[in-house]
Scaffold this motif. Sequence first.
Motif, PDB file in Angstrom:
ATOM      1  N   LEU A   1      -4.061   6.548  -3.838  1.00 31.51           N
ATOM      2  CA  LEU A   1      -3.645   5.275  -3.272  1.00 31.51           C
ATOM      3  C   LEU A   1      -3.297   4.294  -4.383  1.00 31.51           C
ATOM      4  O   LEU A   1      -3.868   4.330  -5.476  1.00 31.51           O
ATOM      5  CB  LEU A   1      -4.754   4.650  -2.412  1.00 31.51           C
ATOM      6  CG  LEU A   1      -5.145   5.340  -1.107  1.00 31.51           C
ATOM      7  CD1 LEU A   1      -6.153   6.435  -1.384  1.00 31.51           C
ATOM      8  CD2 LEU A   1      -5.736   4.332  -0.150  1.00 31.51           C
TER       9      LEU A   1
ATOM     10  N   VAL B   1     -12.130   1.243   0.722  1.00 30.76           N
ATOM     11  CA  VAL B   1     -11.113   2.226   1.113  1.00 30.76           C
ATOM     12  C   VAL B   1     -11.718   3.087   2.228  1.00 30.76           C
ATOM     13  O   VAL B   1     -12.742   3.744   2.032  1.00 30.76           O
ATOM     14  CB  VAL B   1     -10.688   3.101  -0.075  1.00 30.76           C
ATOM     15  CG1 VAL B   1      -9.666   4.143   0.378  1.00 30.76           C
ATOM     16  CG2 VAL B   1     -10.112   2.234  -1.188  1.00 30.76           C
TER      17      VAL B   1
ATOM     18  N   LEU C   1       0.845  -1.195   0.000  1.00 30.87           N
ATOM     19  CA  LEU C   1       0.000   0.000   0.000  1.00 30.87           C
ATOM     20  C   LEU C   1       0.880   1.243   0.000  1.00 30.87           C
ATOM     21  O   LEU C   1       1.762   1.409   0.839  1.00 30.87           O
ATOM     22  CB  LEU C   1      -0.913  -0.002   1.221  1.00 30.87           C
ATOM     23  CG  LEU C   1      -1.806   1.234   1.402  1.00 30.87           C
ATOM     24  CD1 LEU C   1      -2.729   1.408   0.198  1.00 30.87           C
ATOM     25  CD2 LEU C   1      -2.607   1.123   2.682  1.00 30.87           C
TER      26      LEU C   1
ATOM     27  N   LEU D   1       0.722   5.658  -0.631  1.00 33.22           N
ATOM     28  CA  LEU D   1      -0.192   6.796  -0.661  1.00 33.22           C
ATOM     29  C   LEU D   1       0.599   8.061  -0.931  1.00 33.22           C
ATOM     30  O   LEU D   1       1.694   8.243  -0.409  1.00 33.22           O
ATOM     31  CB  LEU D   1      -0.937   6.899   0.678  1.00 33.22           C
ATOM     32  CG  LEU D   1      -2.103   7.883   0.767  1.00 33.22           C
ATOM     33  CD1 LEU D   1      -3.157   7.339   1.717  1.00 33.22           C
ATOM     34  CD2 LEU D   1      -1.621   9.234   1.277  1.00 33.22           C
TER      35      LEU D   1
ATOM     36  N   TRP E   1      -2.026  -0.087  -4.558  1.00 28.47           N
ATOM     37  CA  TRP E   1      -1.727  -1.308  -3.805  1.00 28.47           C
ATOM     38  C   TRP E   1      -1.656  -2.484  -4.765  1.00 28.47           C
ATOM     39  O   TRP E   1      -1.972  -2.363  -5.963  1.00 28.47           O
ATOM     40  CB  TRP E   1      -2.790  -1.544  -2.726  1.00 28.47           C
ATOM     41  CG  TRP E   1      -4.173  -1.819  -3.260  1.00 28.47           C
ATOM     42  CD1 TRP E   1      -4.710  -3.016  -3.630  1.00 28.47           C
ATOM     43  CD2 TRP E   1      -5.190  -0.837  -3.514  1.00 28.47           C
ATOM     44  NE1 TRP E   1      -5.984  -2.868  -4.077  1.00 28.47           N
ATOM     45  CE2 TRP E   1      -6.316  -1.536  -4.008  1.00 28.47           C
ATOM     46  CE3 TRP E   1      -5.272   0.546  -3.369  1.00 28.47           C
ATOM     47  CZ2 TRP E   1      -7.499  -0.888  -4.367  1.00 28.47           C
ATOM     48  CZ3 TRP E   1      -6.446   1.197  -3.714  1.00 28.47           C
ATOM     49  CH2 TRP E   1      -7.546   0.474  -4.209  1.00 28.47           C
TER      50      TRP E   1
ATOM     51  N   HIS F   1      -5.656   1.014  -7.819  1.00 27.05           N
ATOM     52  CA  HIS F   1      -5.287   2.393  -7.496  1.00 27.05           C
ATOM     53  C   HIS F   1      -6.551   3.252  -7.601  1.00 27.05           C
ATOM     54  O   HIS F   1      -7.443   2.972  -8.399  1.00 27.05           O
ATOM     55  CB  HIS F   1      -4.198   2.930  -8.434  1.00 27.05           C
ATOM     56  CG  HIS F   1      -4.594   2.933  -9.879  1.00 27.05           C
ATOM     57  ND1 HIS F   1      -4.465   1.826 -10.692  1.00 27.05           N
ATOM     58  CD2 HIS F   1      -5.133   3.912 -10.651  1.00 27.05           C
ATOM     59  CE1 HIS F   1      -4.903   2.113 -11.903  1.00 27.05           C
ATOM     60  NE2 HIS F   1      -5.308   3.371 -11.906  1.00 27.05           N
TER      61      HIS F   1
END
Length: 873
Positions: free
Chosen positions: A455, A470, A444, A446, A457, A489
Amino acid sequence: MINSVLLFCLSSELYNHLVITPQSPVLEIGTNFTATCMIINTDEITAKDLYWNLSDITVSNKQYTKINSSSLSVTIPVIGEKHEWLFCFCKEVSNYVYLNRSKFRHGIILTKGYRPGKPENLSCEAVQVKMEISSTITCVWKKVGRSSTDVPTKYTLYVKELGRNHSKETNGNSSQVNLEIFPHHMPMEIWVEAHNKLGRIESGHLSKDADSFVKTNPPSDIKVISEKTFPTSLLINWTHPIAEEYLKLTYQIRFCQNGSQSWTYVPLVDTDKYIQSFRLQNLRPDTVYVIQVCCKNARRGHGYWSNWSTNATMRTPEGSKLTGKPDLWRIITKVDGVNERQVRFITKDPVFANGRIQRFHIKIQDKKDKVKSRSEEWERIPVNRSEADGSSSQREITFLKQIDLADERSVRVYVTAFNSVGESAQASLFIPDKAYDLAPVEGLNLSSHGGQLWLEWKAPKNKAVSEYVVEWAANGWTDWQRENRTTTHTVIKGNLEKFVCYTVSVHPVYSGWTGKPASVQAFVEEGAPLEGPEIVDRKLGRNDVELVWKEIPQDKRRGFITKYTIFYKNGSKTHSVTVPANTTSYTLTSLSGNTRYDAWISASTIGGSARSLNHSFWTLKYGECKRSPRIEMSWLIKENFWPQIPNPGESTIGTWSPHHPVKADTPKENCLSGISVLDVDVCDGKCVFEEDKASLPLKKDKYLSEEHSSGIGGSSCMSSPRQSVSDSDEGGDMADTTASTVQYSSVMASNGYKGQTPSSQPQQAIFSRSESTQPLLDSEENPDMLLQEGSKHSQRFPRQPCFTHTAQNKDSTDPADCHQREMEQQELLEPLDFYPLEEDSEQTTPTEGQSADWLPAAPASSYMPQRGGYRPQ
């Protein structure tokens, strides 16, 4: 200088023998320039005697061209925007030339610039003022090409209408022309010309109907009507901004949900007519919409769209039953000390509520207790909302229920929503037992960009994810959004605030089973903290101090703390130390003793820093009074080199006779035997020497009449010293023996130790002194026995806190009072330093192979042997 050269050049044809053509040219940068120098009115020289200089540099003869015997030309490139001088000179080939050399030179100034470029993107408009079109035409264009300081480019705007020409010159890229009255429905021609010393050029001409340049005001008096019988429709009315006699207009309409910036435009084919109302359709029931209208000349390709009208808002009526289902979520918190979790269930309204939500129904089923699950009933959760609650595009979040769930239990939760028409579909959520943790997402990451949080991941391995949730939380507030299972994302779509720390988590969902979250913290934008760290404690030393501070509260940090900087100063010089962000204490070293310092701490983020309040402190005058080998070594030295002497004043030999034997009395003892080693600091001085004497151990039948100085680590019981008996005039016999005598003293106290009353009869204090020639005692010949005895009597006193006694406060801890007391107590302790030891010496015991004679002897004139220690006279 320039004026004199110009005057010289202008008169050159009359007085000079050299002349350059052309005179003072304006040259285009990037081209080549050729000048010719001609010989006139003399036969003294020819063209081969001439040469050229550009400013102070001679031009290479490769650039020369001989035209004839009296003319020489030069060709140079025109570079740079700064003007330059070009000179033609003659070599001094004769005396006449030498004597009249001012007549054999000539120069011209080269002015450089750029040709004007053709202006582009010319546009002009006449705006509406009140109920008419203004007579002023405003035009803007794009400049093309470069302009130099010596050759600036200017622009002239031309407007031709009804056979009249209007113009206005400017140095910029916009200008205005006043026509006195605007010529509606008449042809008009507009263009702009760029010009300078190197030429002029015109832009393209705009030849249109005058109304093609008009920009009206937007429609006014926008009214939106909501009709209960049409829950998906709104009716819009407006007023024309200008009379039809001047212009016939067409309209454009756009709308969006309140709070959104995603506009929907009505097709122009539906509004491309002279209308004053329009009905919007296919809207969502019970939804607030924002509507705007604009207009322009109805003739196709003519005129400009007006600005958009002010916002008009209206809510559509409630319609049919809900479509969609509630967005159910949970917040799980671990309960300390017990094997259970606290679970809070929250929900968002269905996306298509089609009306105001009036209530929710919730049911919780225990997955292991099937009998109890079948008997569970729906619980009704009423919702009280006003029309204003739905004015935002953000969906409402409603708290439903909170339960305590044991770690080994798992439940399934069902929720439905109701409006005035009907019930929505069910939403369900499964809470597994704690041991059943499903795999989280990986990697993850950010980042913050453009006021939003982005974001990214990686999907869990070997698991089929149905969707992702989320979640972001800050200051006890939580929101969430759902993402498709193929998404790795996204950007958070909620309204995020600057300077707030958000905990962002990504939960994978496996067919209703929520996996373990992956979480990070982030700020949309960081700023300087609102306050600095608070210094809460200090630990003082002589050359150091430890500062302890408290972290800034989370809601006042406004960013991630990257470092702390400690500033401290005494006087005008400021020092600083930088420590990591995870530090909350630090020891400043290399400080001066007995010195005041001011200190403060600055906390930094990438957005700035904030400092604490000033914190002042005094370092100690002496180091901490810890258990010191120096004191114990001094005791050893005393016992070995200045032993104890029996007191003849207590002897019974004077009254002894064989016929009258004396009754043996209990021997008297001193205040303290051996040595008292104090483990105190500066503040302890007052406690030990003044207030806490009562804490010293007392023994029955002791300290009845005498107190002696301990000299080391104890308070003195001895009165001021007097002259020795050996110094008196009591006879020569005694004087003969003084060389082998040892001095001693004793104080006969009238009162017992610390107020004890050994006798009911009053006594007077007597100071007695004698000299003895007795042989050495066993203790003098066997010092080891004395060491053993002395060690039995050594004592230690615990540290006491530093208090200052005042009339208002018995035990004051005021820093100023305490510091003053510290200074006084340090002075009390100073006499306890011993002469035989050097203050700064670190050596306290003899090293291997070194005898004890390295210790200096105490002068007899400065010290007197006393039981328990030494005291200077």
